[in-house]
Design a protein around this motif. Structure first.
Motif, mmCIF file in Angstrom:
data_model
loop_
_atom_site.group_PDB
_atom_site.id
_atom_site.type_symbol
_atom_site.label_atom_id
_atom_site.label_comp_id
_atom_site.label_asym_id
_atom_site.label_seq_id
_atom_site.Cartn_x
_atom_site.Cartn_y
_atom_site.Cartn_z
ATOM 1 N N LEU A 1 8.927 0.661 1.854
ATOM 2 C CA LEU A 1 8.886 -0.883 1.763
ATOM 3 C C LEU A 1 9.473 -1.422 0.393
ATOM 4 O O LEU A 1 10.172 -2.345 0.257
ATOM 5 C CB LEU A 1 7.942 -1.583 2.065
ATOM 6 C CG LEU A 1 7.383 -1.691 3.636
ATOM 7 C CD1 LEU A 1 6.259 -2.354 4.047
ATOM 8 C CD2 LEU A 1 8.566 -2.700 4.283
ATOM 9 N N VAL B 1 2.027 -2.457 9.297
ATOM 10 C CA VAL B 1 3.661 -2.675 9.365
ATOM 11 C C VAL B 1 4.086 -1.476 10.289
ATOM 12 O O VAL B 1 5.579 -1.473 10.500
ATOM 13 C CB VAL B 1 4.153 -2.318 8.169
ATOM 14 C CG1 VAL B 1 3.787 -3.441 6.980
ATOM 15 C CG2 VAL B 1 3.993 -0.923 7.396
ATOM 16 N N ASP B 2 3.096 -0.765 10.959
ATOM 17 C CA ASP B 2 3.739 0.138 11.926
ATOM 18 C C ASP B 2 3.624 -0.615 13.234
ATOM 19 O O ASP B 2 2.533 -0.988 13.713
ATOM 20 C CB ASP B 2 2.710 1.188 11.917
ATOM 21 C CG ASP B 2 3.268 2.306 13.205
ATOM 22 O OD1 ASP B 2 4.297 1.912 13.882
ATOM 23 O OD2 ASP B 2 2.617 3.504 13.112
ATOM 24 N N THR C 1 10.072 -0.095 11.597
ATOM 25 C CA THR C 1 9.499 1.133 12.291
ATOM 26 C C THR C 1 9.584 0.624 13.827
ATOM 27 O O THR C 1 9.561 1.435 14.810
ATOM 28 C CB THR C 1 7.992 1.033 12.200
ATOM 29 O OG1 THR C 1 7.178 -0.252 12.616
ATOM 30 C CG2 THR C 1 7.577 1.031 10.834
ATOM 31 N N TRP D 1 7.519 -7.652 5.345
ATOM 32 C CA TRP D 1 6.744 -7.330 6.746
ATOM 33 C C TRP D 1 7.056 -8.488 7.819
ATOM 34 O O TRP D 1 6.815 -8.011 9.049
ATOM 35 C CB TRP D 1 5.637 -6.549 6.595
ATOM 36 C CG TRP D 1 4.682 -7.212 6.268
ATOM 37 C CD1 TRP D 1 3.754 -8.146 6.916
ATOM 38 C CD2 TRP D 1 4.299 -7.327 4.778
ATOM 39 N NE1 TRP D 1 3.034 -8.487 5.911
ATOM 40 C CE2 TRP D 1 2.976 -7.865 4.720
ATOM 41 C CE3 TRP D 1 4.594 -6.714 3.701
ATOM 42 C CZ2 TRP D 1 2.438 -8.186 3.634
ATOM 43 C CZ3 TRP D 1 3.931 -6.942 2.511
ATOM 44 C CH2 TRP D 1 2.861 -7.603 2.468
ATOM 45 N N GLU D 2 7.159 -9.592 7.325
ATOM 46 C CA GLU D 2 7.098 -10.819 8.190
ATOM 47 C C GLU D 2 8.304 -11.207 8.536
ATOM 48 O O GLU D 2 8.756 -12.078 9.231
ATOM 49 C CB GLU D 2 6.320 -12.050 7.480
ATOM 50 C CG GLU D 2 4.939 -11.786 7.229
ATOM 51 C CD GLU D 2 4.349 -12.944 6.905
ATOM 52 O OE1 GLU D 2 4.803 -14.267 7.022
ATOM 53 O OE2 GLU D 2 2.989 -12.929 6.428
ATOM 54 N N ASN E 1 10.575 -5.570 10.660
ATOM 55 C CA ASN E 1 9.795 -4.541 11.039
ATOM 56 C C ASN E 1 10.527 -3.156 11.572
ATOM 57 O O ASN E 1 10.901 -3.002 12.505
ATOM 58 C CB ASN E 1 8.609 -4.801 12.004
ATOM 59 C CG ASN E 1 7.672 -3.519 12.251
ATOM 60 O OD1 ASN E 1 7.909 -2.526 11.816
ATOM 61 N ND2 ASN E 1 6.418 -3.958 12.498
ATOM 62 N N PRO F 1 2.393 -4.381 0.952
ATOM 63 C CA PRO F 1 1.256 -4.610 1.920
ATOM 64 C C PRO F 1 0.118 -3.986 1.515
ATOM 65 O O PRO F 1 -0.070 -2.798 0.950
ATOM 66 C CB PRO F 1 1.770 -3.995 3.337
ATOM 67 C CG PRO F 1 2.745 -2.923 2.651
ATOM 68 C CD PRO F 1 3.355 -3.422 1.543
#
Length: 634
Positions: free
Chosen positions: A506, A255-256, A564, A558-559, A562, A249
């Motif tokens: 990641l 991404v958080d 987090t 990240w899509e 996630n 990213p």
């Protein structure tokens, strides 16, 4: 789906009659509708080909199929794209037609590069004395090989078994490409050379799938008179999926997700993600590609076209053609909802939910007395029907019942057959030793034992049809079993993915996902195909459809997930959003629970085992009792 086998001997002696009979018995369970055997013999080698067909498509076609040149073809697969197969056609006939038209090795590799769908095959070219064989890119169909130390003989088969008196036992044919053996050359030289045409990425030579590990593995486990080498012409097959997006990213990409989920996951939490236009578009694209994959897998089936819908509704004995391995978790719920879109509304769908008796109850029953398998099943199932909460109220049973209610709300006109499959300790031990053991092999860990046994009992479909009013004995007749394998591997669904992300970030998570898909053929799919196929049923894997994998591979990590975010939300986030769009809410927020824990088979017999340990229970079958336990040449 079929059971296919080929035995080859380079000696003048005949192939063992006992081995043939034992092999035929195991293969026939996979293909109960049609069987055929053919032999080829000359002064240099002998071949015995055996095919057993589970009829699902087009005209019933006995295998092996043979042409006027003496070429023979054994096919265990489904063509879902790439090669044109009309609805009324049989894909075995279509594939053999195209193979017979091939003029060169390059034509053969090009043909198999085009096929979309699961397959394994054996193809004998009589004029060239060549034997071709292999598995699809993901290894969705089982194929094993065994090389005998006696007289230089070997066997290829969908299902194997233990063979005493030798160090080289059955191994899975790697899903690394397709192999070719020159039988005449092998007979003369006394050395079998496996020529490999490997898979190669469409993105270029730099992305060639690493063959060094496969080559080293093969050479380590092959006898001295067998070797594996690259094919002379450097031919390869084109990988059927795009490479995994390994993008990291940019600084501005968030991404958080802590700000989106400060408390327990809720429907509103998921809805917040869908307010983003890009996210919503990705979710809709995912639903469309996965729905198409499910459609291909539930419509390629023989159905009674002569009955009108009103006549069907009046038919009290209407049976389901499709069953789903069903825990009520996010994977099976989404597959059920999508199957509902495409299966005729008048046709029931079987939801197969397996539970193993609670440890303390199983211990008490074991102390009472030992009974035979069928009697144990009948008695334990009757007890479960009388008081299921006490004996089989395992986590997957609880979520399964909740999932059933949600599906009934989303699609109230559908008949959802919720099948409670209850397994006692005694029945597990009896059928593991008598049937399941050799299906799991050559895999041999505690994890393989747990999942292999759970999938075998679930796919057998023998249990109780539970409604609001009663529970009655039920045997699923569905020939197709839909399973959710592939979702966790691609969408970071396992706990090890979260640990990887939390400790290494990641980039490491991307590498972990790439590794998961790369090893899924040897870790899962061959075993599950053998286990499900033993009931004369076919496993189908929508999450491993080539278009689904390509779509997911195209997205940045990240899509898709996630991590987090908390459990029950961050893992498989894209799938959870898809579930919400399909009208599923409660199941969209369930955390991942592995089948061996949800069904309570894990640690049912031993508490101190690790999943990676070698499983002694898989070695319970006495070698002398196995008909496959005889050398190919007597």
């Amino acid at each position: 789906m079929c059971g296919i086998g080929c035995l080859v001997s380079f000696s003048v002696e005949h192939l063992s009659k006992d081995l043939k009979e034992g092999l035929l018995s195991n293969l026939k369970r996979r293909g109960p509708d049609c069987s055929k055997q053919l032999s080829r013999s000359n002064t240099h080698y002998q071949c015995f080909f055996s095919g057993h067909v589970l009829h699902l498509r087009g005209a019933v076609t006995a295998q092996p199929v043979e042409d006027e040149r003496g070429d023979m073809f054994l096919w265990n697969g489904e063509v879902f794209g790439g090669v044109q197969v009309e609805a009324e056609e049989n894909d075995t006939q279509v594939m053999f037609h195209f193979l017979s038209a091939c003029k060169s090795d390059s034509d053969i590799t090009s043909l198999f590069s085009e096929v979309r769908g699961p397959w394994s095959f054996i193809y004998y070219q009589a004029s060239r004395h060549c034997l071709w064989f292999g598995r699809d890119f993901f290894g969705r169909r089982s194929l094993l090989w065994h090389f005998s130390d006696l007289h230089g003989s070997f066997c290829l088969a969908s299902v194997g078994g233990q063979i005493p008196g030798g160090t080289h036992l059955w191994q899975e044919v790697p899903a690394s490409g397709i192999f070719r053996i020159d039988l005449m050359s092998a007979s003369v030289s006394g050395h079998v050379v496996l020529r490999l045409c490997p898979w190669r990425s469409v993105s270029g030579a730099h992305a060639l799938r690493d063959q060094s590990g496969t080559m080293a593995y093969l050479k380590a486990d092959l006898p001295p008179w067998v070797s594996v080498e690259a094919n002379e012409a450097s031919l390869y097959l084109r990988e059927p999926v795009v490479p995994l997006n390994m993008m990291s990213p940019q600084a501005q990409v968030a991404v958080d997700g802590s700000g989106l989920a400060s408390g327990p996951p809720t429907k509103e939490t998921l809805q917040a993600f869908l307010r983003d236009g890009h996210t919503k578009q990705a979710v809709q694209q995912f639903i469309e590609v996965l729905s198409t994959a499910v459609k291909k897998r539930v419509l390629c089936l023989p159905r009674d076209k002569n009955m009108t819908p009103s006549e069907v509704f009046q038919a009290s004995d209407k049976k389901a053609n499709v069953a789903i391995l069903f825990s009520g978790g996010i994977d099976s719920m989404v597959l059920a909802a999508l199957a509902d879109r495409h299966i005729p509304l008048e046709e029931p769908i079987d939801l197969l939910n397996v539970a193993f008796m609670m440890r303390e109850t199983a211990s008490d029953q074991r102390k009472e007395k030992q009974k035979n398998c069928s009697k144990n099943f009948s008695e334990s199932a009757n007890a479960a029907a009388a008081n299921p909460e006490k004996q089989f109220n395992v986590p997957d049973r609880i979520t399964g019942r909740a999932g059933l209610k949600e599906l009934q709300t989303v699609s109230p006109s559908r008949i959802w057959n919720f099948i409670e499959i209850n397994v006692s300790l005694e029945e597990l031990q009896e059928l593991r030793s008598s049937r399941i053991c050799h299906l799991i092999q050559p895999l041999d860990t505690v994890l393989d034992d747990s999942i292999g046994c759970a999938v075998w009992f679930a796919s057998r479909g023998a249990g109780w049809l539970v409604t609001q009013d009663e529970a009655q004995p039920y045997q699923s007749t569905a020939k197709v079993i839909i399973t959710g394998i592939g979702a966790d591997e691609q969408l970071a669904g396992y706990s090890r993915h979260r640990v990887c992300f939390q400790t290494r970030g990641l980039e490491a998570l991307n590498k972990e996902i790439k590794m998961e898909i790369g090893r899924i053929s040897s870790r899962n799919l061959g075993r599950d195909d053998r286990v499900i196929g033993d009931h004369g049923k076919e496993a189908r894997f929508p999450f491993l459809d080539e278009n689904v994998v390509s779509f997911l591979n195209s997205l940045p990590i990240w899509e898709k997930a996630n991590l987090t975010l908390p459990r029950g939300l961050g893992e498989k986030l894209l799938l959870r959003l898809a579930a919400l769009e399909l009208g599923l809410t409660a199941s969209a927020l369930l955390p991942k629970r592995a089948m061996q824990f949800g069904s309570r088979i894990a640690k049912m017999e031993k508490k101190n085992e690790k999943s990676s340990d070698k499983c002694g229970r898989l070695q319970l079958v006495p070698l002398e009792n196995l008909s496959l336990g005889k050398e190919i040449i007597q």
